[in-house]
Design an enzyme around this catalytic site. Structure first.
Site, short mmCIF file in Angstrom:
data_model
loop_
_atom_site.label_atom_id
_atom_site.label_comp_id
_atom_site.label_asym_id
_atom_site.label_seq_id
_atom_site.Cartn_x
_atom_site.Cartn_y
_atom_site.Cartn_z
N ARG A 153 0.88 -1.19 0.00
CA ARG A 153 0.00 0.00 0.00
C ARG A 153 0.91 1.22 0.00
O ARG A 153 1.64 1.46 0.96
CB ARG A 153 -0.91 -0.02 1.23
CG ARG A 153 -1.73 1.24 1.36
CD ARG A 153 -2.91 1.09 2.29
NE ARG A 153 -4.02 0.40 1.65
CZ ARG A 153 -5.28 0.46 2.05
NH1 ARG A 153 -5.61 1.19 3.10
NH2 ARG A 153 -6.23 -0.21 1.41
N HIS A 181 -6.86 1.03 -7.00
CA HIS A 181 -7.17 0.13 -5.87
C HIS A 181 -7.83 -1.13 -6.44
O HIS A 181 -9.03 -1.37 -6.23
CB HIS A 181 -8.09 0.86 -4.88
CG HIS A 181 -8.20 0.18 -3.54
ND1 HIS A 181 -7.41 -0.88 -3.16
CD2 HIS A 181 -9.03 0.45 -2.48
CE1 HIS A 181 -7.75 -1.24 -1.92
NE2 HIS A 181 -8.73 -0.47 -1.50
N GLN A 224 -10.01 -3.78 -4.35
CA GLN A 224 -11.37 -3.38 -3.98
C GLN A 224 -12.36 -3.72 -5.09
O GLN A 224 -13.49 -4.12 -4.83
CB GLN A 224 -11.40 -1.88 -3.69
CG GLN A 224 -12.75 -1.37 -3.25
CD GLN A 224 -13.15 -1.85 -1.87
OE1 GLN A 224 -12.36 -1.75 -0.93
NE2 GLN A 224 -14.35 -2.38 -1.73
N ASP A 252 -16.99 7.46 -2.74
CA ASP A 252 -15.82 7.28 -1.88
C ASP A 252 -15.61 8.60 -1.15
O ASP A 252 -16.25 9.61 -1.48
CB ASP A 252 -14.61 6.92 -2.77
CG ASP A 252 -13.35 6.55 -2.00
OD1 ASP A 252 -13.43 6.36 -0.77
OD2 ASP A 252 -12.28 6.45 -2.63
N CYS A 311 -16.29 1.79 -0.77
CA CYS A 311 -15.19 0.90 -0.36
C CYS A 311 -14.95 0.94 1.14
O CYS A 311 -14.38 0.01 1.69
CB CYS A 311 -13.92 1.26 -1.12
SG CYS A 311 -13.34 2.95 -0.82
N ARG A 337 -13.91 -8.57 0.47
CA ARG A 337 -12.47 -8.29 0.34
C ARG A 337 -11.68 -9.55 0.72
O ARG A 337 -10.68 -9.88 0.09
CB ARG A 337 -12.05 -7.13 1.26
CG ARG A 337 -12.70 -5.80 0.98
CD ARG A 337 -12.32 -5.26 -0.37
NE ARG A 337 -10.89 -5.19 -0.57
CZ ARG A 337 -10.08 -4.23 -0.10
NH1 ARG A 337 -10.60 -3.22 0.55
NH2 ARG A 337 -8.78 -4.25 -0.31
N1 NVA Z 1 -9.77 6.71 -2.03
C1 NVA Z 1 -9.54 6.23 -0.69
C2 NVA Z 1 -9.80 4.76 -0.59
C3 NVA Z 1 -9.61 4.19 0.78
C4 NVA Z 1 -9.82 2.71 0.83
C5 NVA Z 1 -8.11 6.56 -0.27
O1 NVA Z 1 -7.20 6.39 -1.09
O2 NVA Z 1 -7.91 7.00 0.86
N1 CP Z 2 -11.47 -0.22 1.46
C1 CP Z 2 -10.25 -0.32 1.97
O1 CP Z 2 -9.24 -0.52 1.26
O2 CP Z 2 -10.22 -0.25 3.33
P1 CP Z 2 -8.93 -0.16 4.26
O3 CP Z 2 -8.29 1.19 4.00
O4 CP Z 2 -9.47 -0.29 5.64
O5 CP Z 2 -7.99 -1.27 3.90
#
Ligand code: NVA
Ligand code: CP
Length: 297
Positions: free
Chosen positions: A101, A128, A131, A216, A256, A284
């Site tokens: 990540r 992502h 997801q 989102d 998500c 997930r």
């Molecule tokens: N768009 C959000 C998704 C979190 C799962 C982010 O990148 O923070």
């Molecule tokens: N949706 C998602 O990726 O959640 P987290 O940030 O909790 O992993």
């Protein structure tokens, strides 16, 4: 030897991506069917917080009889400046798969280029894909095939929106995107998929007669300092039961998560029968298990 990575949905043949989702549905019905992966280890290298993605991967590895090692930036030498290529070379000699990540998608690609084992994008600033495996599994579970359906993305043209654009191509659905001016998704990505994508500035225009509405947060991880500015720009982009009423009568709502209740989505809608966000979150785990099974074999 070439290694399969999963940095975007386009990295694997579409038939394999669909196969992973089918397999996830099978594993959801019967946990015992999973191929055991004793002695296999998943490395998790996370620069940003996570609840769902991390727990889904760790539980999946545990259920397969393997193990996982979680490192955040401050605990690994990456935080002290060890080059990403060197970290990739070293870690991939010890573990069997690595989920990352990251902020930078380019750094993720750089890591994958030097890794001897499969690398999974566990979220980058640009995409992502994990997801989307869960979102498509959830749609299929509730409504059947997503191919030919109409999906509305309401909000930021962010990593999730980009993965929806890729998903429209892989799963062959129509995507209507409503984003405020200045927060649209990547132009090149839209241009490359323009037969399936319509970009509008009014959420109501995107929501009409769709089968799924997705949103989102307005400020993704790393954009928190822009929260006030974004809250003003996104003010008319909240997903509410009124917006949902423009969609088809059996339309679903997805997010998500984590959600900011009352901001991008009203609490009423998040907790309504339209909303399948808890199934989406559970899936997930099933999809990531199926993805690991695919990449580890
Ligand atoms: N768009 C959000 C998704 C979190 C799962 C982010 O990148 O923070
Ligand atoms: N949706 C998602 O990726 O959640 P987290 O940030 O909790 O992993």
């Amino acid at each position: 030897m070439s290694v399969n990575h999963f940095l975007t949905l386009l990295d694997l043949p579409s038939s394999d991506v669909l196969g992973i989702i089918d397999r996830a549905a099978e594993l959801k019905k019967n946990l015992m069917l999973v191929k055991s992966q004793p002695n296999k280890t998943l490395g998790l290298l996370f620069e940003k917080p996570s609840t769902r993605t991390r727990v889904a991967f760790e539980v999946a590895m545990a259920q397969m009889g393997g193990s996982s090692i979680f490192l955040n930036n401050t605990e690994s030498q990456l935080g002290r400046g060890e080059p990403i290529e060197d970290t990739a070379r070293v870690l991939s000699r010890m573990v069997d798969c690595i989920a990352i990540r990251s902020f930078s998608h380019i750094a993720l690609e750089q890591f994958a280029k030097h890794s001897l084992v499969p690398v999974i994008n566990a979220l980058s600033n640009d995409y992502h894909p994990c997801q989307l495996l869960a979102d498509v599994q959830t749609f299929i579970e509730h409504r059947g095939n997503i191919s030919g359906k109409r999906v509305a993305w309401i909000g930021d043209g962010n990593n999730m929106c980009h993965s929806y654009i890729n998903a429209a191509r892989v799963f062959d659905f129509e995507l209507l995107i409503a984003a405020p001016k200045g927060f649209e998704p990547n132009r090149q990505l839209i241009a490359a998929n323009n037969s399936r994508i319509t970009l509008v500035s009014d959420p109501k225009q995107a929501a009409v007669d769709v089968d799924l509405i997705v949103t989102d947060v307005w400020a993704s991880m790393g954009k928190e300092a822009e929260h006030a500015k974004r809250a003003r720009a996104f003010n008319s982009f909240k997903v509410t039961p009124e917006l949902m009423s423009l969609a088809n009568s059996d339309a679903l709502f997805m997010h998500c998560l984590p959600a900011h209740r009352g901001e991008e989505v009203s609490t009423e809608l998040l907790d309504s029968p339209y909303s399948v966000v808890w199934d989406e979150a559970e899936n997930r785990m099933h999809t990531q298990k199926a993805l690991l099974e695919y990449l580890l074999n």
